[in-house]
Motif scaffolding. Structure first.
Motif, PDB file in Angstrom:
ATOM      1  N   PRO A  90     -44.004  66.881 -79.954  1.00 42.97           N
ATOM      2  CA  PRO A  90     -43.008  65.862 -79.569  1.00 42.97           C
ATOM      3  C   PRO A  90     -42.317  66.190 -78.245  1.00 42.97           C
ATOM      4  CG  PRO A  90     -42.167  67.260 -81.338  1.00 42.97           C
ATOM      5  CD  PRO A  90     -43.612  67.620 -81.167  1.00 42.97           C
ATOM      6  N   ALA A  91     -41.995  65.119 -77.512  1.00 45.51           N
ATOM      7  CA  ALA A  91     -41.280  65.265 -76.245  1.00 45.51           C
ATOM      8  C   ALA A  91     -39.814  65.603 -76.505  1.00 45.51           C
ATOM      9  CB  ALA A  91     -41.379  63.971 -75.444  1.00 45.51           C
ATOM     10  N   ALA A  92     -39.192  66.275 -75.559  1.00 50.82           N
ATOM     11  CA  ALA A  92     -37.771  66.615 -75.669  1.00 50.82           C
ATOM     12  C   ALA A  92     -36.940  65.350 -75.489  1.00 50.82           C
ATOM     13  CB  ALA A  92     -37.404  67.653 -74.621  1.00 50.82           C
ATOM     14  N   LYS A  93     -36.245  64.928 -76.542  1.00 49.44           N
ATOM     15  CA  LYS A  93     -35.494  63.685 -76.504  1.00 49.44           C
ATOM     16  C   LYS A  93     -34.319  63.773 -75.536  1.00 49.44           C
ATOM     17  CE  LYS A  93     -36.693  62.292 -81.208  1.00 49.44           C
ATOM     18  NZ  LYS A  93     -36.188  61.919 -82.549  1.00 49.44           N
ATOM     19  N   GLY A  94     -34.221  62.758 -74.694  1.00 45.39           N
ATOM     20  CA  GLY A  94     -33.137  62.702 -73.733  1.00 45.39           C
ATOM     21  C   GLY A  94     -33.341  63.561 -72.504  1.00 45.39           C
ATOM     22  N   SER A  96     -37.070  64.679 -71.447  1.00 47.23           N
ATOM     23  CA  SER A  96     -38.384  64.382 -70.872  1.00 47.23           C
ATOM     24  C   SER A  96     -38.391  62.998 -70.227  1.00 47.23           C
ATOM     25  CB  SER A  96     -39.452  64.432 -71.973  1.00 47.23           C
ATOM     26  OG  SER A  96     -40.712  64.048 -71.452  1.00 47.23           O
ATOM     27  N   ASN A  99     -41.564  59.650 -72.600  1.00 46.52           N
ATOM     28  CA  ASN A  99     -41.385  59.807 -74.042  1.00 46.52           C
ATOM     29  C   ASN A  99     -42.731  59.775 -74.767  1.00 46.52           C
ATOM     30  OD1 ASN A  99     -42.131  57.049 -74.568  1.00 46.52           O
ATOM     31  ND2 ASN A  99     -40.037  56.408 -74.045  1.00 46.52           N
ATOM     32  N   ASP A 100     -42.700  59.987 -76.075  1.00 41.35           N
ATOM     33  CA  ASP A 100     -43.936  60.085 -76.859  1.00 41.35           C
ATOM     34  C   ASP A 100     -44.742  58.783 -76.841  1.00 41.35           C
ATOM     35  OD1 ASP A 100     -43.679  62.759 -77.648  1.00 41.35           O
ATOM     36  OD2 ASP A 100     -42.296  62.211 -79.254  1.00 41.35           O
ATOM     37  N   ASP A 101     -44.056  57.644 -76.942  1.00 38.39           N
ATOM     38  CA  ASP A 101     -44.762  56.356 -76.957  1.00 38.39           C
ATOM     39  C   ASP A 101     -45.481  56.096 -75.641  1.00 38.39           C
ATOM     40  OD1 ASP A 101     -43.933  55.858 -79.533  1.00 38.39           O
ATOM     41  OD2 ASP A 101     -42.153  54.712 -78.923  1.00 38.39           O
TER      42      ASP A 101
END
Length: 223
Positions: A90-94, A96, A99-101
């Motif tokens: 998973p990407a680092a939220k806020g 990266s 994002n994952d999508d």
């Protein structure tokens, strides 16, 4: 390594061949429109693959192309494996910027596309080698255009339909009529490119031949 000019030529051609083949697979998910026709942007690097295949065939023989094709197929599979791992982490939220999508949308190609691409690549390369040497054994050093363009024209007919058949028709994503029409459009585009590349093949052949002859001349002077 790199003791002779021929080794240098092979490394350069192999590097160009592998780079363009892997890049073509990675960008293949984007569709573009050329006039009324829709095709994958992955077709963009393939003319360079055609060109280097013919030059490697010419100077390093059937075994050289086959070995390089198997190595490239393994590297393509490796690239997809790394992408799969990158997608699952998973990407680092806020933090990266991607994002994952977004990452999934660009690089998350289905397993059918991956399998179709690999099978199509290997089949077309082996057919290309066979056709190239079929013509060369009958024409000798003459008619470079015949073996270079002829091998590409025939091999890419198989490539165009194999990848579409496995990736889209067999899973039921497109019907048979769309499969045929899309395959013909892609093949026609590749056919046009193969014909347009003919002068570049002669130029590449001339430059490599001259480069290798200078190497022989230099060695003779040393002896």
């Amino acid at each position: 390594m790199f003791k002779t000019r021929k080794e240098i030529v092979f490394v350069i051609l192999a590097g160009i061949f592998i780079t363009n083949a892997v890049v073509a697979e990675l960008i293949g998910g984007k569709l573009i429109q050329v006039g009324p026709f829709v095709m994958s942007i992955g077709i963009l690097p393939w003319p360079i693959v055609f060109l280097t295949t013919d030059l490697i065939n010419e100077y390093f023989g059937e075994k050289g192309v086959k070995k390089l094709s198997f190595i490239t197929a393994c590297l393509i599979a490796y690239a997809f494996l790394i992408l799969f791992m990158a997608i699952t982490i998973p990407a680092a939220k806020g933090i990266s910027p991607v994002n994952d999508d977004q990452f999934q949308a660009v690089f998350g190609q289905s397993m059918w596309i991956i399998v179709g691409s690999l099978i199509a690549f290997m089949a077309s390369q082996l057919i290309d080698v066979w056709i190239f040497w079929f013509f060369k054994n009958r024409t000798g050093e003459k008619k470079i255009w015949l073996r270079a363009t002829g091998s590409t024209v025939i091999s890419q007919l198989f490539d165009s339909f194999i990848v579409l058949g496995i990736a889209f028709w067999l899973p039921g994503k497109i019907d048979f009529d769309t499969f045929i029409s899309s395959g013909l459009i892609g093949y026609t585009f590749k056919l046009a490119i193969a014909i347009l590349l003919t002068p570049a093949i002669y130029l590449g052949h001339h430059l490599i031949k001259k480069y290798l002859e200078n190497d022989k001349h230099h060695k003779n002077q040393e002896q």
